[in-house]
Design a protein around this motif. Sequence first.
Motif, PDB file in Angstrom:
ATOM      1  N   ARG A  59       0.151  60.094  79.528  1.00 16.15           N
ATOM      2  CA  ARG A  59       1.202  59.136  79.156  1.00 16.15           C
ATOM      3  C   ARG A  59       2.597  59.625  79.556  1.00 16.15           C
ATOM      4  NH1 ARG A  59      -2.042  58.820  74.265  1.00 16.15           N
ATOM      5  NH2 ARG A  59      -3.011  56.762  74.168  1.00 16.15           N
ATOM      6  N   ALA A  60       2.826  60.929  79.498  1.00 18.45           N
ATOM      7  CA  ALA A  60       4.145  61.511  79.773  1.00 18.45           C
ATOM      8  C   ALA A  60       4.396  61.755  81.263  1.00 18.45           C
ATOM      9  CB  ALA A  60       4.297  62.827  79.016  1.00 18.45           C
ATOM     10  N   SER A  61       3.399  61.518  82.108  1.00 15.79           N
ATOM     11  CA  SER A  61       3.510  61.869  83.525  1.00 15.79           C
ATOM     12  C   SER A  61       3.788  60.646  84.391  1.00 15.79           C
ATOM     13  CB  SER A  61       2.214  62.537  83.991  1.00 15.79           C
ATOM     14  OG  SER A  61       1.991  63.715  83.250  1.00 15.79           O
ATOM     15  N   PRO A  62       4.491  60.855  85.509  1.00 16.58           N
ATOM     16  CA  PRO A  62       4.757  59.753  86.439  1.00 16.58           C
ATOM     17  C   PRO A  62       3.539  59.485  87.315  1.00 16.58           C
ATOM     18  CG  PRO A  62       5.650  61.775  87.333  1.00 16.58           C
ATOM     19  CD  PRO A  62       5.100  62.114  85.954  1.00 16.58           C
ATOM     20  N   ALA A  63       3.498  58.305  87.911  1.00 14.32           N
ATOM     21  CA  ALA A  63       2.412  57.989  88.842  1.00 14.32           C
ATOM     22  C   ALA A  63       2.442  58.939  90.034  1.00 14.32           C
ATOM     23  CB  ALA A  63       2.510  56.545  89.323  1.00 14.32           C
ATOM     24  N   GLY A  90      -0.148  50.908  80.022  1.00 13.24           N
ATOM     25  CA  GLY A  90       0.598  49.830  80.677  1.00 13.24           C
ATOM     26  C   GLY A  90       1.647  50.295  81.665  1.00 13.24           C
ATOM     27  N   LYS A  91       1.882  51.599  81.777  1.00 16.39           N
ATOM     28  CA  LYS A  91       2.862  52.116  82.735  1.00 16.39           C
ATOM     29  C   LYS A  91       2.189  52.333  84.091  1.00 16.39           C
ATOM     30  CE  LYS A  91       4.164  55.599  80.170  1.00 16.39           C
ATOM     31  NZ  LYS A  91       4.877  56.762  79.605  1.00 16.39           N
ATOM     32  N   SER A 107     -14.410  48.402  92.653  1.00 14.86           N
ATOM     33  CA  SER A 107     -15.030  47.101  92.392  1.00 14.86           C
ATOM     34  C   SER A 107     -15.424  46.342  93.653  1.00 14.86           C
ATOM     35  CB  SER A 107     -14.118  46.231  91.524  1.00 14.86           C
ATOM     36  OG  SER A 107     -12.914  45.932  92.206  1.00 14.86           O
ATOM     37  N   ASP A 108     -14.675  46.490  94.733  1.00 16.67           N
ATOM     38  CA  ASP A 108     -14.980  45.765  95.973  1.00 16.67           C
ATOM     39  C   ASP A 108     -15.586  46.640  97.059  1.00 16.67           C
ATOM     40  OD1 ASP A 108     -13.903  43.410  94.898  1.00 16.67           O
ATOM     41  OD2 ASP A 108     -11.889  43.911  95.605  1.00 16.67           O
ATOM     42  N   THR A 109     -15.756  47.922  96.797  1.00 15.81           N
ATOM     43  CA  THR A 109     -16.132  48.849  97.865  1.00 15.81           C
ATOM     44  C   THR A 109     -17.444  49.582  97.621  1.00 15.81           C
ATOM     45  OG1 THR A 109     -14.855  50.606  96.820  1.00 15.81           O
ATOM     46  CG2 THR A 109     -13.722  49.289  98.504  1.00 15.81           C
ATOM     47  N   SER A 110     -18.007  49.480  96.431  1.00 15.23           N
ATOM     48  CA  SER A 110     -19.178  50.281  96.110  1.00 15.23           C
ATOM     49  C   SER A 110     -20.156  49.516  95.228  1.00 15.23           C
ATOM     50  CB  SER A 110     -18.756  51.564  95.391  1.00 15.23           C
ATOM     51  OG  SER A 110     -19.880  52.290  94.974  1.00 15.23           O
ATOM     52  N   VAL A 111     -21.390  49.457  95.659  1.00 10.68           N
ATOM     53  CA  VAL A 111     -22.433  48.886  94.818  1.00 10.68           C
ATOM     54  C   VAL A 111     -22.731  49.848  93.668  1.00 10.68           C
ATOM     55  CG1 VAL A 111     -24.857  48.166  94.749  1.00 10.68           C
ATOM     56  CG2 VAL A 111     -23.431  47.572  96.708  1.00 10.68           C
ATOM     57  N   LEU A 112     -22.806  51.130  93.995  1.00 10.31           N
ATOM     58  CA  LEU A 112     -23.119  52.167  93.009  1.00 10.31           C
ATOM     59  C   LEU A 112     -22.055  52.267  91.913  1.00 10.31           C
ATOM     60  CD1 LEU A 112     -24.916  54.636  92.233  1.00 10.31           C
ATOM     61  CD2 LEU A 112     -23.426  56.003  93.694  1.00 10.31           C
ATOM     62  N   ALA A 113     -20.801  52.228  92.290  1.00 14.27           N
ATOM     63  CA  ALA A 113     -19.706  52.447  91.335  1.00 14.27           C
ATOM     64  C   ALA A 113     -18.889  51.181  91.090  1.00 14.27           C
ATOM     65  CB  ALA A 113     -18.808  53.574  91.849  1.00 14.27           C
ATOM     66  N   HIS A 114     -19.506  50.035  91.266  1.00 18.94           N
ATOM     67  CA  HIS A 114     -18.811  48.743  91.174  1.00 18.94           C
ATOM     68  C   HIS A 114     -17.976  48.580  89.900  1.00 18.94           C
ATOM     69  CE1 HIS A 114     -18.171  44.444  91.732  1.00 18.94           C
ATOM     70  NE2 HIS A 114     -18.565  44.282  90.482  1.00 18.94           N
ATOM     71  N   TYR A 115     -18.432  49.109  88.789  1.00 20.74           N
ATOM     72  CA  TYR A 115     -17.745  48.922  87.504  1.00 20.74           C
ATOM     73  C   TYR A 115     -16.781  50.062  87.161  1.00 20.74           C
ATOM     74  CZ  TYR A 115     -21.111  45.197  86.871  1.00 20.74           C
ATOM     75  OH  TYR A 115     -21.853  44.062  87.034  1.00 20.74           O
ATOM     76  N   ILE A 116     -16.592  50.989  88.100  1.00 18.17           N
ATOM     77  CA  ILE A 116     -15.730  52.147  87.842  1.00 18.17           C
ATOM     78  C   ILE A 116     -14.307  51.892  88.307  1.00 18.17           C
ATOM     79  CG2 ILE A 116     -15.335  54.596  88.392  1.00 18.17           C
ATOM     80  CD1 ILE A 116     -17.752  54.191  86.599  1.00 18.17           C
ATOM     81  N   ARG A 117     -13.374  52.324  87.484  1.00 22.82           N
ATOM     82  CA  ARG A 117     -11.947  52.338  87.827  1.00 22.82           C
ATOM     83  C   ARG A 117     -11.414  53.677  87.361  1.00 22.82           C
ATOM     84  NH1 ARG A 117      -6.920  48.572  87.127  1.00 22.82           N
ATOM     85  NH2 ARG A 117      -5.398  49.957  86.170  1.00 22.82           N
ATOM     86  N   ASP A 118     -10.784  54.396  88.270  1.00 27.15           N
ATOM     87  CA  ASP A 118     -10.093  55.634  87.922  1.00 27.15           C
ATOM     88  C   ASP A 118      -8.601  55.373  87.941  1.00 27.15           C
ATOM     89  OD1 ASP A 118     -12.605  56.885  88.096  1.00 27.15           O
ATOM     90  OD2 ASP A 118     -12.199  57.765  90.047  1.00 27.15           O
ATOM     91  N   GLU A 119      -7.882  56.111  87.142  1.00 27.34           N
ATOM     92  CA  GLU A 119      -6.417  56.093  87.158  1.00 27.34           C
ATOM     93  C   GLU A 119      -5.947  57.535  87.225  1.00 27.34           C
ATOM     94  OE1 GLU A 119      -5.909  52.178  84.270  1.00 27.34           O
ATOM     95  OE2 GLU A 119      -5.126  54.105  83.581  1.00 27.34           O
TER      96      GLU A 119
END
Length: 143
Positions: free
Chosen positions: A21-25, A95-96, A104-116
Amino acid sequence: MAYDVPQLLAMSQTELDDLFRASPAGDIPDGGAEGTAIIAPGTKYTQSIASIINHFGWQGKVFDAQKGFLKNKVLPFGIEAVVARVYKDASWLDGKECIVLDYSDTSVLAHYIRDEIRLIGPGFYLGKVYWGKERLIDFCLQF
């Protein structure tokens, strides 16, 4: 403060979340990064789990910032596979702005994965993994 992998592995989930939370993108990274999975943060098992995953399953990621894609380094040989789109967007945690690794659009195996990921030091990112909207684990990437 400069962070390293052992420090992150010793942190609790609350401490990892607060650091995220305290770190920038930061900038979308480019090139190869060594990855470390952070499971059961702050417990006596965290380091052992990370070592096993790193050896047998996942070693890191290779980013192409210009094209906005990455490939994961997987299996004991570090084969580059499992592609994700990379872009900046709002984090599901707070939300930051963060860097999203979207399968979601690139992998059948990891379709439901999102990393941040967010930048926590020079060439060092802390990440969150989601399955759908459910948080799974944390990880870090060292470039």
